[in-house]
Write a protein that holds these residues in place. Structure first.
Motif, PDB file in Angstrom:
ATOM      1  N   VAL A   1     -17.592  36.906  11.582  1.00 28.72           N
ATOM      2  CA  VAL A   1     -17.934  35.892  10.585  1.00 28.72           C
ATOM      3  C   VAL A   1     -17.061  34.666  10.851  1.00 28.72           C
ATOM      4  O   VAL A   1     -15.848  34.797  10.957  1.00 28.72           O
ATOM      5  CB  VAL A   1     -17.667  36.405   9.148  1.00 28.72           C
ATOM      6  N   VAL A   2     -17.674  33.497  10.972  1.00 23.53           N
ATOM      7  CA  VAL A   2     -16.915  32.254  11.104  1.00 23.53           C
ATOM      8  C   VAL A   2     -17.268  31.370   9.914  1.00 23.53           C
ATOM      9  O   VAL A   2     -18.438  31.042   9.696  1.00 23.53           O
ATOM     10  CB  VAL A   2     -17.232  31.519  12.425  1.00 23.53           C
ATOM     11  N   ILE A   3     -16.252  31.046   9.134  1.00 23.67           N
ATOM     12  CA  ILE A   3     -16.431  30.192   7.953  1.00 23.67           C
ATOM     13  C   ILE A   3     -15.697  28.887   8.208  1.00 23.67           C
ATOM     14  O   ILE A   3     -14.493  28.891   8.458  1.00 23.67           O
ATOM     15  CB  ILE A   3     -15.876  30.883   6.686  1.00 23.67           C
ATOM     16  N   VAL A   4     -16.433  27.793   8.177  1.00 20.93           N
ATOM     17  CA  VAL A   4     -15.829  26.495   8.445  1.00 20.93           C
ATOM     18  C   VAL A   4     -15.803  25.678   7.159  1.00 20.93           C
ATOM     19  O   VAL A   4     -16.797  25.607   6.435  1.00 20.93           O
ATOM     20  CB  VAL A   4     -16.621  25.740   9.539  1.00 20.93           C
ATOM     21  N   ALA A   5     -14.645  25.094   6.876  1.00 15.98           N
ATOM     22  CA  ALA A   5     -14.481  24.281   5.669  1.00 15.98           C
ATOM     23  C   ALA A   5     -13.647  23.050   6.029  1.00 15.98           C
ATOM     24  O   ALA A   5     -12.881  23.083   6.994  1.00 15.98           O
ATOM     25  CB  ALA A   5     -13.799  25.095   4.571  1.00 15.98           C
ATOM     26  N   PRO A   6     -13.790  21.945   5.253  1.00 16.13           N
ATOM     27  CA  PRO A   6     -13.214  20.678   5.707  1.00 16.13           C
ATOM     28  C   PRO A   6     -11.694  20.530   5.596  1.00 16.13           C
ATOM     29  O   PRO A   6     -11.136  19.709   6.300  1.00 16.13           O
ATOM     30  CB  PRO A   6     -13.915  19.638   4.826  1.00 16.13           C
ATOM     31  N   THR A   7     -11.041  21.272   4.699  1.00 18.68           N
ATOM     32  CA  THR A   7      -9.604  21.025   4.528  1.00 18.68           C
ATOM     33  C   THR A   7      -8.785  22.314   4.614  1.00 18.68           C
ATOM     34  O   THR A   7      -9.307  23.418   4.408  1.00 18.68           O
ATOM     35  CB  THR A   7      -9.282  20.383   3.157  1.00 18.68           C
ATOM     36  N   ARG A   8      -7.505  22.117   4.886  1.00 17.28           N
ATOM     37  CA  ARG A   8      -6.549  23.214   4.944  1.00 17.28           C
ATOM     38  C   ARG A   8      -6.553  23.987   3.615  1.00 17.28           C
ATOM     39  O   ARG A   8      -6.598  25.223   3.603  1.00 17.28           O
ATOM     40  CB  ARG A   8      -5.182  22.579   5.219  1.00 17.28           C
ATOM     41  N   GLU A   9      -6.516  23.243   2.484  1.00 15.52           N
ATOM     42  CA  GLU A   9      -6.474  23.884   1.161  1.00 15.52           C
ATOM     43  C   GLU A   9      -7.686  24.776   0.946  1.00 15.52           C
ATOM     44  O   GLU A   9      -7.571  25.890   0.449  1.00 15.52           O
ATOM     45  CB  GLU A   9      -6.425  22.826   0.052  1.00 15.52           C
ATOM     46  N   LEU A  10      -8.858  24.260   1.336  1.00 23.05           N
ATOM     47  CA  LEU A  10     -10.088  25.052   1.162  1.00 23.05           C
ATOM     48  C   LEU A  10     -10.087  26.303   2.018  1.00 23.05           C
ATOM     49  O   LEU A  10     -10.481  27.376   1.566  1.00 23.05           O
ATOM     50  CB  LEU A  10     -11.304  24.203   1.510  1.00 23.05           C
ATOM     51  N   THR A  11      -9.624  26.184   3.260  1.00 17.61           N
ATOM     52  CA  THR A  11      -9.610  27.381   4.125  1.00 17.61           C
ATOM     53  C   THR A  11      -8.664  28.430   3.533  1.00 17.61           C
ATOM     54  O   THR A  11      -8.992  29.614   3.545  1.00 17.61           O
ATOM     55  CB  THR A  11      -9.187  27.065   5.580  1.00 17.61           C
TER      56      THR A  11
ATOM     57  N   GLN B   1      -7.895  28.800   0.358  1.00 18.27           N
ATOM     58  CA  GLN B   1      -8.562  29.375  -0.828  1.00 18.27           C
ATOM     59  C   GLN B   1      -9.590  30.428  -0.447  1.00 18.27           C
ATOM     60  O   GLN B   1      -9.639  31.515  -1.032  1.00 18.27           O
ATOM     61  CB  GLN B   1      -9.322  28.269  -1.559  1.00 18.27           C
ATOM     62  N   ILE B   2     -10.409  30.112   0.539  1.00 16.74           N
ATOM     63  CA  ILE B   2     -11.463  31.047   0.973  1.00 16.74           C
ATOM     64  C   ILE B   2     -10.821  32.304   1.561  1.00 16.74           C
ATOM     65  O   ILE B   2     -11.236  33.427   1.268  1.00 16.74           O
ATOM     66  CB  ILE B   2     -12.404  30.369   1.998  1.00 16.74           C
ATOM     67  N   PHE B   3      -9.778  32.099   2.368  1.00 16.48           N
ATOM     68  CA  PHE B   3      -9.037  33.216   2.963  1.00 16.48           C
ATOM     69  C   PHE B   3      -8.504  34.146   1.868  1.00 16.48           C
ATOM     70  O   PHE B   3      -8.672  35.368   1.938  1.00 16.48           O
ATOM     71  CB  PHE B   3      -7.893  32.637   3.805  1.00 16.48           C
ATOM     72  N   ASN B   4      -7.892  33.570   0.843  1.00 13.94           N
ATOM     73  CA  ASN B   4      -7.320  34.395  -0.240  1.00 13.94           C
ATOM     74  C   ASN B   4      -8.403  35.142  -1.015  1.00 13.94           C
ATOM     75  O   ASN B   4      -8.223  36.311  -1.363  1.00 13.94           O
ATOM     76  CB  ASN B   4      -6.490  33.526  -1.187  1.00 13.94           C
ATOM     77  N   GLU B   5      -9.534  34.471  -1.277  1.00 20.08           N
ATOM     78  CA  GLU B   5     -10.647  35.146  -1.970  1.00 20.08           C
ATOM     79  C   GLU B   5     -11.186  36.290  -1.116  1.00 20.08           C
ATOM     80  O   GLU B   5     -11.490  37.367  -1.626  1.00 20.08           O
ATOM     81  CB  GLU B   5     -11.779  34.154  -2.263  1.00 20.08           C
ATOM     82  N   ALA B   6     -11.307  36.043   0.183  1.00 17.60           N
ATOM     83  CA  ALA B   6     -11.838  37.077   1.089  1.00 17.60           C
ATOM     84  C   ALA B   6     -10.904  38.281   1.107  1.00 17.60           C
ATOM     85  O   ALA B   6     -11.350  39.433   1.107  1.00 17.60           O
ATOM     86  CB  ALA B   6     -12.017  36.510   2.493  1.00 17.60           C
ATOM     87  N   ARG B   7      -9.596  38.032   1.089  1.00  8.49           N
ATOM     88  CA  ARG B   7      -8.635  39.151   1.072  1.00  8.49           C
ATOM     89  C   ARG B   7      -8.740  39.931  -0.225  1.00  8.49           C
ATOM     90  O   ARG B   7      -8.651  41.148  -0.247  1.00  8.49           O
ATOM     91  CB  ARG B   7      -7.218  38.616   1.256  1.00  8.49           C
ATOM     92  N   LYS B   8      -8.955  39.186  -1.325  1.00  8.00           N
ATOM     93  CA  LYS B   8      -9.083  39.823  -2.641  1.00  8.00           C
ATOM     94  C   LYS B   8     -10.308  40.741  -2.675  1.00  8.00           C
ATOM     95  O   LYS B   8     -10.216  41.896  -3.096  1.00  8.00           O
ATOM     96  CB  LYS B   8      -9.210  38.705  -3.684  1.00  8.00           C
ATOM     97  N   PHE B   9     -11.434  40.238  -2.201  1.00 15.25           N
ATOM     98  CA  PHE B   9     -12.676  41.023  -2.291  1.00 15.25           C
ATOM     99  C   PHE B   9     -12.740  42.156  -1.273  1.00 15.25           C
ATOM    100  O   PHE B   9     -13.539  43.072  -1.426  1.00 15.25           O
ATOM    101  CB  PHE B   9     -13.904  40.117  -2.126  1.00 15.25           C
ATOM    102  N   SER B  10     -11.920  42.081  -0.228  1.00 17.15           N
ATOM    103  CA  SER B  10     -11.945  43.158   0.773  1.00 17.15           C
ATOM    104  C   SER B  10     -10.678  44.001   0.693  1.00 17.15           C
ATOM    105  O   SER B  10     -10.404  44.804   1.578  1.00 17.15           O
ATOM    106  CB  SER B  10     -12.101  42.569   2.174  1.00 17.15           C
TER     107      SER B  10
END
Ligand code: ADP
Ligand code: MG
Length: 247
Positions: free
Chosen positions: A106-116, A118-127
């Motif tokens: 899975v490759v998730i691309v987002a425009p800013t460091r903060e967003l990446t 945030q997404i990383f932390n949510e992904a860790r939470k859900f998995s």
């Protein structure tokens, strides 16, 4: 989390495209694995937001998606939950190519460091508690630490477009094993000048064919140039718009 999502319930939802699956009414009836459902409940989510009600079954049905909904409407979980569910349902071996070249699924691309982050932390939470490996890569910091992490292999890589290509150009990341590509905040990526990088990823010689991967785009607005890009990057996609998303 104290946010009242009922305010979204009266917002019109528009769905276009061939054979959209039925929207879900609750997380419990979404056909998610118990494991994922438990992690959702642990994070305090009680019911899906409108974009989640539509996006979750669309993605679980293997379809491409262009999702438009305002900021704060839960787009991150709308793509992470069905992706994580699919990865666990149909587990594939992690491949690391020669010289530690990671092949994320899975490759998730987002425009800013903060967003990446945030997404990383949510992904860790859900998995949480699963074997899924998740890595994050953004600019403005040394490549080395992020690189070591990526080279151990990752199912999910969350990255800004520039830093992603730093790794791709050094043969540290390739797209041979991609099952999902997510473009988050596509409108902001366009405004920030990242589309050439996104196109370079989509057209990369190692990238899995458009019909063999699932591609998901999210945006808060849907101007003409984003519609055009959706037409190029997505295959027989469903379009879901929550509320007003004019150009
Ligand atoms: P967007 O990407 O649409 O701007 P986010 O995915 O960042 O929105 O979500 C905004 C906030 O709402 C986050 O704090 C997230 O954890 C929370 N959230 C998302 N979905 C739900 C839900 N179904 N129930 C409760 N909180 C949620
Ligand atoms: Mg978001």
């Amino acid at each position: 989390s104290g946010i009242n999502f009922d305010k979204f319930d009266c917002i019109a939802v528009k769905v276009t495209g061939e054979n959209p699956p039925r929207a879900i009414e609750s997380f419990e009836t979404a056909n998610l694995r118990n494991y994922v459902l438990n992690n959702i409940l642990k994070s305090g989510y009680k019911k899906p937001t409108p974009i989640q009600k539509h996006a979750i079954p669309i993605i679980m049905n293997g379809r491409d998606l262009m999702g438009c909904a305002q900021t704060g409407s839960g787009k991150t979980a709308a793509f992470l939950l069905p992706i994580i569910n699919t990865l666990l349902q149909d587990l594939r071996e992690l491949v690391v190519g020669p010289n530690g070249c990671a092949q994320p699924q899975v490759v998730i691309v987002a425009p800013t460091r903060e967003l990446t982050i945030q997404i990383f932390n949510e992904a860790r939470k859900f998995s949480y508690g699963s074997i899924l490996k998740i890595a994050v890569a953004y600019g403005g910091t040394a490549v080395r630490h992020q690189g070591d992490n990526i080279s151990r292999g990752c199912h999910i890589l969350v990255a800004t477009p520039g830093r992603l290509h730093d790794f791709v150009d050094r043969n540290r990341v390739s797209f041979d094993s991609v099952r999902f590509v997510v473009l988050d905040e596509a409108d902001r990526m366009l405004d920030m000048g990242f589309m050439p990088s996104v196109e370079k990823m989509m057209d990369h010689p190692t990238m899995v064919n458009i019909t063999e991967r699932q591609t998901l785009m999210f945006s808060a607005t849907f101007p003409e140039d984003i519609q055009h890009l959706a037409g190029r990057f997505l295959n027989n996609y469903l379009f879901v718009a929550v509320g007003v998303v004019g150009g």
